[in-house]
Design a protein around this motif. Structure first.
Motif, PDB file in Angstrom:
ATOM      1  N   ASN A 144      23.100 -14.250  20.468  1.00 55.95           N
ATOM      2  CA  ASN A 144      23.528 -15.654  20.611  1.00 55.95           C
ATOM      3  C   ASN A 144      24.959 -15.874  20.144  1.00 55.95           C
ATOM      4  N   GLU A 145      25.315 -15.252  19.014  1.00 57.92           N
ATOM      5  CA  GLU A 145      26.651 -15.470  18.474  1.00 57.92           C
ATOM      6  C   GLU A 145      27.715 -14.617  19.183  1.00 57.92           C
ATOM      7  N   PRO A 146      27.520 -13.297  19.258  1.00 56.68           N
ATOM      8  CA  PRO A 146      28.596 -12.487  19.867  1.00 56.68           C
ATOM      9  C   PRO A 146      28.957 -12.850  21.306  1.00 56.68           C
ATOM     10  N   ILE A 147      28.020 -13.442  22.063  1.00 54.72           N
ATOM     11  CA  ILE A 147      28.388 -13.777  23.448  1.00 54.72           C
ATOM     12  C   ILE A 147      29.381 -14.940  23.505  1.00 54.72           C
ATOM     13  N   ASP A 148      29.590 -15.611  22.370  1.00 53.47           N
ATOM     14  CA  ASP A 148      30.547 -16.724  22.366  1.00 53.47           C
ATOM     15  C   ASP A 148      32.000 -16.265  22.285  1.00 53.47           C
ATOM     16  N   CYS A 149      32.226 -14.963  22.156  1.00 56.04           N
ATOM     17  CA  CYS A 149      33.614 -14.462  22.079  1.00 56.04           C
ATOM     18  C   CYS A 149      34.358 -14.814  23.365  1.00 56.04           C
ATOM     19  N   ILE A 150      35.553 -15.388  23.215  1.00 57.90           N
ATOM     20  CA  ILE A 150      36.330 -15.798  24.394  1.00 57.90           C
ATOM     21  C   ILE A 150      37.479 -14.824  24.679  1.00 57.90           C
ATOM     22  N   LEU A 151      37.497 -13.697  23.959  1.00 53.62           N
ATOM     23  CA  LEU A 151      38.504 -12.656  24.204  1.00 53.62           C
ATOM     24  C   LEU A 151      39.939 -13.180  24.084  1.00 53.62           C
ATOM     25  N   CYS A 152      40.154 -14.002  23.090  1.00 50.62           N
ATOM     26  CA  CYS A 152      41.508 -14.535  22.883  1.00 50.62           C
ATOM     27  C   CYS A 152      42.412 -13.505  22.228  1.00 50.62           C
ATOM     28  N   GLY A 153      41.813 -12.497  21.583  1.00 49.64           N
ATOM     29  CA  GLY A 153      42.612 -11.436  20.959  1.00 49.64           C
ATOM     30  C   GLY A 153      43.096 -11.768  19.557  1.00 49.64           C
ATOM     31  N   SER A 154      42.736 -12.936  19.033  1.00 45.78           N
ATOM     32  CA  SER A 154      43.218 -13.330  17.706  1.00 45.78           C
ATOM     33  C   SER A 154      42.785 -12.329  16.641  1.00 45.78           C
ATOM     34  N   CYS A 155      41.529 -11.871  16.721  1.00 45.31           N
ATOM     35  CA  CYS A 155      41.011 -10.979  15.675  1.00 45.31           C
ATOM     36  C   CYS A 155      41.730  -9.639  15.686  1.00 45.31           C
ATOM     37  N   THR A 156      41.852  -9.040  16.853  1.00 47.82           N
ATOM     38  CA  THR A 156      42.488  -7.720  16.917  1.00 47.82           C
ATOM     39  C   THR A 156      43.962  -7.822  16.556  1.00 47.82           C
ATOM     40  N   ALA A 157      44.603  -8.917  16.947  1.00 50.58           N
ATOM     41  CA  ALA A 157      46.020  -9.098  16.604  1.00 50.58           C
ATOM     42  C   ALA A 157      46.217  -9.331  15.113  1.00 50.58           C
ATOM     43  N   SER A 158      45.152  -9.740  14.404  1.00 51.80           N
ATOM     44  CA  SER A 158      45.267 -10.017  12.969  1.00 51.80           C
ATOM     45  C   SER A 158      44.768  -8.870  12.107  1.00 51.80           C
ATOM     46  N   PHE A 209      38.349  -8.671   6.596  1.00 53.53           N
ATOM     47  CA  PHE A 209      37.898 -10.007   7.019  1.00 53.53           C
ATOM     48  C   PHE A 209      38.985 -10.854   7.687  1.00 53.53           C
ATOM     49  N   ASN A 210      40.137 -10.263   7.999  1.00 55.43           N
ATOM     50  CA  ASN A 210      41.172 -11.037   8.713  1.00 55.43           C
ATOM     51  C   ASN A 210      40.599 -11.579  10.026  1.00 55.43           C
ATOM     52  N   CYS A 211      39.782 -10.738  10.688  1.00 53.66           N
ATOM     53  CA  CYS A 211      39.227 -11.136  11.992  1.00 53.66           C
ATOM     54  C   CYS A 211      38.335 -12.364  11.857  1.00 53.66           C
ATOM     55  N   VAL A 212      37.562 -12.406  10.770  1.00 52.90           N
ATOM     56  CA  VAL A 212      36.658 -13.544  10.550  1.00 52.90           C
ATOM     57  C   VAL A 212      37.484 -14.805  10.296  1.00 52.90           C
ATOM     58  N   GLU A 213      38.522 -14.626   9.519  1.00 56.59           N
ATOM     59  CA  GLU A 213      39.371 -15.761   9.142  1.00 56.59           C
ATOM     60  C   GLU A 213      39.994 -16.457  10.346  1.00 56.59           C
ATOM     61  N   VAL A 214      40.407 -15.680  11.341  1.00 54.37           N
ATOM     62  CA  VAL A 214      41.167 -16.282  12.440  1.00 54.37           C
ATOM     63  C   VAL A 214      40.324 -16.637  13.661  1.00 54.37           C
ATOM     64  N   CYS A 215      39.079 -16.183  13.711  1.00 49.38           N
ATOM     65  CA  CYS A 215      38.308 -16.396  14.950  1.00 49.38           C
ATOM     66  C   CYS A 215      38.142 -17.888  15.240  1.00 49.38           C
ATOM     67  N   PRO A 216      38.634 -18.368  16.384  1.00 46.79           N
ATOM     68  CA  PRO A 216      38.526 -19.801  16.684  1.00 46.79           C
ATOM     69  C   PRO A 216      37.102 -20.238  16.990  1.00 46.79           C
ATOM     70  N   LYS A 217      36.229 -19.267  17.232  1.00 48.88           N
ATOM     71  CA  LYS A 217      34.832 -19.610  17.524  1.00 48.88           C
ATOM     72  C   LYS A 217      33.931 -19.349  16.328  1.00 48.88           C
ATOM     73  N   LYS A 218      34.541 -19.075  15.182  1.00 52.77           N
ATOM     74  CA  LYS A 218      33.793 -18.863  13.924  1.00 52.77           C
ATOM     75  C   LYS A 218      32.798 -17.708  14.048  1.00 52.77           C
ATOM     76  N   LEU A 219      33.196 -16.660  14.750  1.00 50.73           N
ATOM     77  CA  LEU A 219      32.345 -15.477  14.861  1.00 50.73           C
ATOM     78  C   LEU A 219      32.653 -14.523  13.707  1.00 50.73           C
TER      79      LEU A 219
END
Ligand code: FES
Length: 251
Positions: A144-158, A209-219
């Motif tokens: 339910n949660e991981p499918i909400d990823c919108i592939l914005c790249g914020s996590c990998t870029a951070s 946890f940088n990826c958690v911090e920046v995820c716009p979908k709170k994933l």
């Protein structure tokens, strides 16, 4: 400066014309409900038609407009300019450690190469059903949660580990890998575990946890990565898994 104005300080860079990035300021009149993306359009349409940035849905769905806004990675279409009204300015720069195509638009080629490496699609179980695969609500719950990823790249870029190695799959691809690994309809869990066990995979996560911090979908990609490590542990304890580590490619 009038109270209803804000200054956008935009990091500009055209690799074809500039040796180094530079900052350019644009004053924009704040309108009710105006987002950073709206403000960028004001600049594009009325002040400088050469300004480059990405967008598509304008609704926090496509993930195209991720950038650094006031020092934090966010979606421009979901960020209200009014929150920066008190300081009177907001600084905008492209996603960190990404190749800049122009201004705020970065090259996503490496990001999607990393994603492709985890086989980001379901491989169904044979015999294939005549219609859809049946999945119970409790089986669906883990995805339910991981499918909400919108592939914005914020996590990998951070992710600083993704900065230091173009080879590391990074949080977005590893979240996607988890999404299929826990999908009861998928038939290749061992192949997926082989991919994430390789030197490109989960063991390179330093739980920053940088990826958690920046995820716009709170994933929570960090949690998904740790859960995959647990699956690898379990596989090891059962005496299964890869015989040899996969050779590391690239940097
Ligand atoms: Fe689609 Fe911002 S334009 S997420």
């Amino acid at each position: 400066m009038a109270e209803e104005e804000i200054t956008l300080k935009v990091q500009r860079f055209d690799p074809a014309a500039d040796k180094l990035p530079y900052w350019q300021a644009f004053k924009v009149e704040i309108k009710p409900g105006m987002t950073v993306l709206d403000a960028l359009f004001e600049v594009l349409n009325h002040q400088d038609g050469s300004l480059s940035f990405r967008f598509c849905c304008r609704a926090g769905v496509c993930g195209s407009c991720a950038m650094v806004i006031a020092g934090k990675v966010r979606l421009a279409c979901e960020t209200q300019v009014s929150q920066f009204q008190e300081s009177g300015e907001v600084m905008l720069s492209p996603l960190p450690h990404q190749k800049v195509i122009k201004d705020l638009a970065v090259d996503y080629t490496l990001f999607f190469d990393r994603l492709k490496a985890v086989r980001p699609y379901m491989v169904g179980r044979e015999p294939y059903p005549e219609r859809e695969y049946i999945q119970l609500p409790k089986e669906r719950q883990p995805i339910n949660e991981p499918i909400d990823c919108i592939l914005c790249g914020s996590c990998t870029a951070s992710c600083t580990m993704a900065w230091t190695s173009t080879d590391y799959l990074g949080p977005a691809a590893l979240l996607k890998s988890y999404r299929f690994l826990v999908d009861t309809r998928d038939s290749i869990p061992d192949e997926r575990l082989d991919i994430i066990e390789s030197e490109r995979g989960v063991w390179r996560c330093h739980t920053q946890f940088n990826c958690v911090e920046v995820c716009p979908k709170k994933l929570n990609p960090t949690e998904a990565i740790q859960r995959q490590k647990l699956k690898l542990f379990k596989r090891k304890l059962l005496g299964r898994g890869r015989a040899k580590p996969t050779a590391r490619k690239g940097k």
